[in-house]
Design an enzyme around this catalytic site. Structure first.
Site, PDB file in Angstrom:
ATOM      1  N   CYS A 176       0.816  -1.218   0.000  1.00 30.16           N
ATOM      2  CA  CYS A 176       0.000   0.000   0.000  1.00 30.16           C
ATOM      3  C   CYS A 176       0.849   1.268   0.000  1.00 30.16           C
ATOM      4  CB  CYS A 176      -0.892   0.057   1.222  1.00 30.16           C
ATOM      5  SG  CYS A 176      -2.008  -1.328   1.351  1.00 30.16           S
ATOM      6  N   ARG A 184       5.477   0.164  -5.756  1.00 31.88           N
ATOM      7  CA  ARG A 184       5.396  -0.617  -4.517  1.00 31.88           C
ATOM      8  C   ARG A 184       4.539  -1.873  -4.690  1.00 31.88           C
ATOM      9  NH1 ARG A 184       6.646   2.700   0.095  1.00 31.88           N
ATOM     10  NH2 ARG A 184       5.195   1.550   1.409  1.00 31.88           N
ATOM     11  N   TRP A 199      -2.768  -2.756  -1.718  1.00 32.15           N
ATOM     12  CA  TRP A 199      -2.343  -4.136  -1.968  1.00 32.15           C
ATOM     13  C   TRP A 199      -3.174  -4.970  -1.005  1.00 32.15           C
ATOM     14  CZ3 TRP A 199       0.194  -8.125   0.706  1.00 32.15           C
ATOM     15  CH2 TRP A 199       0.793  -9.110  -0.094  1.00 32.15           C
ATOM     16  N   ASN A 235      -2.086   2.115   5.527  1.00 26.85           N
ATOM     17  CA  ASN A 235      -1.142   1.081   5.117  1.00 26.85           C
ATOM     18  C   ASN A 235      -0.799   0.286   6.371  1.00 26.85           C
ATOM     19  OD1 ASN A 235       1.035  -0.450   4.286  1.00 26.85           O
ATOM     20  ND2 ASN A 235       2.420   1.285   3.984  1.00 26.85           N
ATOM     21  N   GLY A 236      -0.954  -1.036   6.311  1.00 21.32           N
ATOM     22  CA  GLY A 236      -0.653  -1.862   7.484  1.00 21.32           C
ATOM     23  C   GLY A 236      -1.791  -2.814   7.755  1.00 21.32           C
ATOM     24  N   GLU A 263      18.891 -16.665  -6.796  1.00 23.68           N
ATOM     25  CA  GLU A 263      18.440 -15.345  -7.230  1.00 23.68           C
ATOM     26  C   GLU A 263      17.958 -15.384  -8.683  1.00 23.68           C
ATOM     27  OE1 GLU A 263      17.545 -12.779  -5.897  1.00 23.68           O
ATOM     28  OE2 GLU A 263      17.682 -11.200  -7.392  1.00 23.68           O
ATOM     29  N   LYS A 286      14.207 -14.372  -9.851  1.00 25.69           N
ATOM     30  CA  LYS A 286      13.929 -13.335 -10.862  1.00 25.69           C
ATOM     31  C   LYS A 286      12.976 -13.867 -11.915  1.00 25.69           C
ATOM     32  CE  LYS A 286      14.851 -10.403  -9.400  1.00 25.69           C
ATOM     33  NZ  LYS A 286      15.379 -10.303  -8.101  1.00 25.69           N
ATOM     34  N   GLU A 288       9.393 -14.421 -10.473  1.00 19.33           N
ATOM     35  CA  GLU A 288       8.747 -13.147 -10.122  1.00 19.33           C
ATOM     36  C   GLU A 288       8.121 -12.457 -11.321  1.00 19.33           C
ATOM     37  OE1 GLU A 288      10.933 -10.688  -6.604  1.00 19.33           O
ATOM     38  OE2 GLU A 288      12.184 -11.098  -8.332  1.00 19.33           O
ATOM     39  N   HIS A 336      19.702 -35.329  -5.816  1.00 19.30           N
ATOM     40  CA  HIS A 336      18.823 -35.768  -4.729  1.00 19.30           C
ATOM     41  C   HIS A 336      17.386 -35.321  -4.944  1.00 19.30           C
ATOM     42  CE1 HIS A 336      22.380 -37.146  -2.648  1.00 19.30           C
ATOM     43  NE2 HIS A 336      22.948 -35.973  -2.915  1.00 19.30           N
ATOM     44  N   LYS A 361       6.733  -4.163  -3.732  1.00 20.33           N
ATOM     45  CA  LYS A 361       8.139  -3.763  -3.639  1.00 20.33           C
ATOM     46  C   LYS A 361       8.566  -3.637  -2.185  1.00 20.33           C
ATOM     47  CE  LYS A 361      11.988  -2.232  -5.333  1.00 20.33           C
ATOM     48  NZ  LYS A 361      12.822  -3.324  -5.875  1.00 20.33           N
TER      49      LYS A 361
HETATM   50  C1  G6P Z   1       9.822  -7.886  -1.727  1.00 21.77           C
HETATM   51  C2  G6P Z   1      10.440  -7.339  -2.990  1.00 21.77           C
HETATM   52  C3  G6P Z   1      11.805  -7.970  -3.198  1.00 21.77           C
HETATM   53  C4  G6P Z   1      12.686  -7.744  -1.986  1.00 21.77           C
HETATM   54  C5  G6P Z   1      12.012  -8.210  -0.696  1.00 21.77           C
HETATM   55  C6  G6P Z   1      12.756  -7.708   0.526  1.00 21.77           C
HETATM   56  O1  G6P Z   1       9.532  -9.228  -1.883  1.00 21.77           O
HETATM   57  O2  G6P Z   1       9.612  -7.613  -4.089  1.00 21.77           O
HETATM   58  O3  G6P Z   1      12.415  -7.388  -4.338  1.00 21.77           O
HETATM   59  O4  G6P Z   1      13.879  -8.442  -2.160  1.00 21.77           O
HETATM   60  O5  G6P Z   1      10.682  -7.686  -0.614  1.00 21.77           O
HETATM   61  O6  G6P Z   1      12.666  -6.312   0.555  1.00 21.77           O
HETATM   62  P1  G6P Z   1      13.755  -5.340   1.137  1.00 21.77           P
HETATM   63  O7  G6P Z   1      13.237  -3.968   0.831  1.00 21.77           O
HETATM   64  O8  G6P Z   1      13.798  -5.617   2.614  1.00 21.77           O
HETATM   65  O9  G6P Z   1      15.038  -5.637   0.481  1.00 21.77           O
END
Ligand code: G6P
Length: 612
Positions: free
Chosen positions: A2, A27, A73, A99-100, A485, A489, A492, A508, A607
Site C-alpha cells: 500500500c 510498490r 495491496w 497502510n498496514g 536469485e 527473478k 517473479e 537428490h 516492492k
Molecule cells: C519484496 C520485494 C523484493 C525484496 C524483498 C525484501 O519481496 O519484491 O524485491 O527483495 O521484498 O525487501 P527489502 O526492501 O527488505 O530488500
C-alpha cells in the site's frame, strides 16, 4: 505494498495526488483511490491501475486544495472498488487511507457494531475510521485527538492519513510499523509512504516515528505528539533522492534501466570507500564501531527475498575471507522461532527499502537480546536505518522495478567490502592477498559493463526457452546463491516455475524433472570447482536437459557440452556473483517481455512489504 500520498496547501491537490500515486505504483498494488475535500468529500476509487482511476475521474469534480490518495495491496478483502481506500466513517465526516494491518479489527468491529455502526466492506481499515468516528463523537474531540485516542486501542501496524470535513484546514497522519514521511513545502504539506511522491515538491522532510501523530495545517503550522500526548520536536531531514533517477530514461521498463545502471551503482556503492592505490577500505559504519565488530563472535544476517540471497553471499564472503561464523536467517522465521542471540553477536540486516516488516521485527528482537545491529540498506532515512546501531548505505538510488536488481548488486558490493576489510583487521588474509583483492574489486564496474554487451545473445537464448513451463538453476559455492536469485527473478516476473539448487544436490531430487523440455541454467564460473560443475552438466545432458551455462571467458570445457554459453569476464571467485547474476537478470527480463508480462509490476508482488 500500500502507498499513501496526501496534500494540503494552496495548490490544486488532484494533480499532486495522481502524480504521487504514479510514483508509488512501483510498490505493488491492485486498486487505487483518492478523496478530495472541497466543502464536500468527493471519493473516487477503482480496482486496477492508477490509469483506470484517472479514466474514472475524467468527468468528475476534482477541484480541491486538500486530499488523500492510496494504492492498495489487498490483505483483508479482495481487490475491488469497494474495498479500495479511502474509507469513510459512518457519519460521512471522516475519510482515511491506511497502510498496514489492524490485528484486533475483528474485536473492534464487534464492539462498534454493538454501538450501531454498519460496515460495508471486509477491510480492517473501515473499522479504523469508524473507531475514530466513535471516539470523536463520544468525547467531542478535535480530529487529531480522536485519532490519538483511537490508536491507543489498536493493535497492529499502521500508517494513516485522515481528513475531517468539519475541520477542513488540517490533515492528520500517524504511524506505527508502516512508514510515513511529511514533506514541508513552501505552499503546503505532503504526506507519503516514502519520498518518491514528495521529492519533486520539496526536499525538507520529517520521518514520522512509531506511535506519533502529526497534524499539518494549511496555514503552515504543524505539530507532532506521541500517542501518549507528549509534544515531540521533530528533526527536519533532507531528501537525497533525485527525480531523474525515478524516470525511465528511454528504457521500456524500470527493471531494464536498473539492470543497465549496475556498472554505475556498483561503483557508487564503492565510491569513497575503496582505494587500491592506498591499500584502503573505509567504511564509517565499521570504523566508528570497531570495538563491537572486533569483539563479535558471530554474525547473523537477516533479510527477505532478494536481500536474503545477498545475505547468503555475505555468509560465503565472511566465512571464506574473514573466518567469522555466519548464520543467514529469513527474517520472518527468525522473529518467531525463539533464536539464540547473544550480546557478542552482530546482526546485519539487509534491505533495499529499509521498511520490510519482518526484517524490522527481527532486528527489534535481536536488539532486545543485546546484539549489535548493522544495516545494509538502500533507502536513506528508512525505519531500519533508524533502528540499527550502525550501517552502510548502498547508494543505488530509487529502485522502482519490483524485482530487485541494482539493489542486490549494491548489497553484495557492500558485503564484499565489509568482508575484505574485516578479514584484514582480523589478520585472516595476507597483505598481498588483501591488495590483490582490492585491485581486482575496483575493476568490477568495468567488467559489469562488459557483461551488458552480451544482451543480444541473452535475448536470443530467451527466445529459445521462453515457452518452457519450468526452469532449473544450478550453482556451486559463491554461485549457489546466484542460482537462487536467478530462479527468483524468473518466477517473479515471467511466472515460469523455477527452482535454484546447489548443483550437486540436483542428484537428490530435481534430476527427476530433467528431460528434453527442461532448461537448466548452470552458473559455472567457479575456477576451483570447474571439474565438478562439468560432471554436473554432463549429468543434465545425459538426460537431454537444455543447458545454458554462464562461464568465464576462455572456458572451453563447458562450451563443448552446453547448448548455450554466456561468457563473462574473469574475476576473483568471491566477486563472481556481481557479474554472474547480470545475465540471469537479463534472461528473466527478456523472457518476461516476450511472454507479455508487466515486468515492473508483476502480479501479486509488492516492492516494499510493510505487513507480515
Ligand atoms: C519484496 C520485494 C523484493 C525484496 C524483498 C525484501 O519481496 O519484491 O524485491 O527483495 O521484498 O525487501 P527489502 O526492501 O527488505 O530488500
Amino acid at each position: 505494498m500500500c502507498g499513501i500520498v496526501a496534500y494540503i496547501g494552496t495548490q490544486q491537490a488532484y494533480p499532486i495526488l495522481i502524480k504521487g500515486l504514479q510514483r508509488l505504483e512501483y510498490r505493488g498494488y491492485d486498486s487505487a483511490g483518492i478523496a478530495l475535500l472541497n466543502g464536500n468529500l468527493n471519493i473516487y476509487k477503482k480496482k486496477g491501475k492508477v490509469n483506470d482511476l484517472i479514466s474514472f475521474v475524467e468527468d468528475k469534480n476534482v477541484d480541491a486544495t486538500c486530499g488523500i490518495g492510496h494504492t492498495r495491496w489487498a490483505t483483508h478483502g479482495k481487490p475491488d472498488d469497494l474495498n479500495a481506500h479511502p474509507h469513510i466513517s459512518g457519519n460521512g465526516r471522516l475519510t482515511l487511507v491506511h497502510n498496514g494491518i489492524i490485528e484486533n479489527y475483528a474485536l473492534l468491529k464487534e464492539a462498534l457494531k454493538n454501538e450501531g455502526h454498519v460496515f460495508h466492506t471486509q477491510t480492517d481499515t473501515e473499522v479504523l475510521v469508524h473507531l475514530i468516528e466513535e471516539v470523536q463523537k463520544r468525547n467531542k474531540l478535535p480530529i487529531e485527538e480522536a485519532v490519538r485516542e483511537a490508536l491507543t486501542q489498536v493493535e497492529g501496524a499502521y500508517a494513516i492519513v485522515v481528513i475531517d470535513k468539519e475541520d477542513p484546514g488540517k490533515l492528520v497522519g500517524a504511524r506505527k510499523g508502516s512508514p510515513l514521511v511529511i514533506g514541508i513545502g513552501n505552499d503546503g504539506f505532503f504526506l507519503a509512504s516514502d519520498g518518491t511522491p514528495i521529492v519533486e515538491h520539496t526536499k525538507k522532510v520529517i520521518y514520522l516515528e512509531d506511535e506519533q501523530v502529526a497534524v499539518v495545517r494549511r496555514n503552515g503550522d504543524y505539530e507532532i505528539r506521541t500517542i501518549n500526548n507528549e509534544i515531540h520536536t521533530p528533526f527536519i531531514d533532507e531528501l537525497t533522492m533525485e527525480i531523474g533517477r525515478m524516470e525511465k530514461d528511454g528504457y521500456d521498463y524500470f527493471m531494464l534501466k536498473e539492470i543497465h545502471e549496475q556498472p554505475r551503482t556498483i561503483a557508487d556503492a564503492m565510491r569513497g570507500r575503496i582505494n587500491a592505490e592506498k591499500n584502503l577500505i573505509r567504511l564509517d559504519g565499521l570504523d566508528d564501531f570497531k570495538g563491537q565488530i572486533d569483539a563479535a563472535e558471530r554474525f547473523i544476517i537477516v533479510g527477505c527475498g532478494t536481500s536474503w540471497h545477498a545475505g547468503l553471499i555475505g555468509k560465503y564472503l565472511f566465512e571464506d575471507l574473514a573466518r567469522i561464523p555466519v548464520e543467514v536467517e529469513y527474517a520472518s522465521e527468525f522473529r518467531y522461532r525463539n533464536p539464540v542471540v547473544k550480546s557478542s553477536d552482530v546482526v546485519i540486516a539487509i534491505s533495499q527499502s529499509g521498511e520490510t516488516a519482518d526484517t524490522y521485527a527481527a532486528l527489534e528482537l535481536a536488539k532486545k537480546q543485546g546484539a549489535f545491529l548493522y544495516g545494509v540498506v538502500n533507502s536513506v532515512g528508512s525505519s531500519i536505518t533508524r533502528l540499527t546501531d550502525a550501517g552502510s548505505y548502498i547508494h543505488a538510488g530509487p529502485e522502482i522495478g519490483v524485482a530487485s536488481t541494482k539493489a542486490f548488486t549494491g548489497q553484495v558490493t557492500l558485503l564484499t567490502l565489509m568482508a575484505i576489510k574485516i578479514a584484514r583487521e582480523r589478520n585472516q588474509i595476507s597483505e598481498e592477498h588483501y591488495s590483490k583483492l582490492l585491485h581486482e574489486f575496483e575493476k568490477i564496474p568495468a567488467k559489469a559493463k562488459k557483461v551488458m554487451e552480451l544482451d543480444d545473445k541473452i535475448k536470443y537464448i530467451a527466445s529459445e526457452i521462453k515457452d518452457s513451463p519450468n526452469a532449473l538453476y544450478l550453482g556451486r559455492g559463491f554461485n549457489f546463491p546466484v542460482a537462487l536469485e536467478g530462479a527468483l527473478k524468473l518466477k517473479e516476473i515471467s511466472y515460469i516455475h523455477a527452482e535454484g539448487y546447489p548443483a550437486a544436490e540436483m542428484k537428490h531430487g530435481p534430476i527427476a524433472l530433467i528431460d528434453e523440455n527442461m532448461p537448466v541454467i548452470v552458473i559455472a564460473t567457479n575456477k576451483s570447482l570447474n571439474e565438478k560443475i562439468v560432471s554436473n552438466i554432463k549429468q543434465v545432458k545425459a538426460r537431454k536437459g537444455i543447458v545454458i551455462a554462464v562461464v568465464t571467458e576462455g572456458d572451453k570445457n563447458i562450451g563443448e557440452i552446453a547448448d548455450y554459453t554466456i561468457a563473462i569476464p574473469e574475476t576473483e571467485e568471491p566477486f563472481s556473483p556481481l557479474l554472474s547474476v547480470i545475465p540471469l537478470q537479463l534472461l528473466s527480463y527478456h523472457i518476461a517481455v516476450m511472454r507479455g508480462c508487466n515486468v515492473d509490476q508483476p502480479r501479486n508482488l509488492a516492492k516494499s512489504v510493510t505487513v507480515e
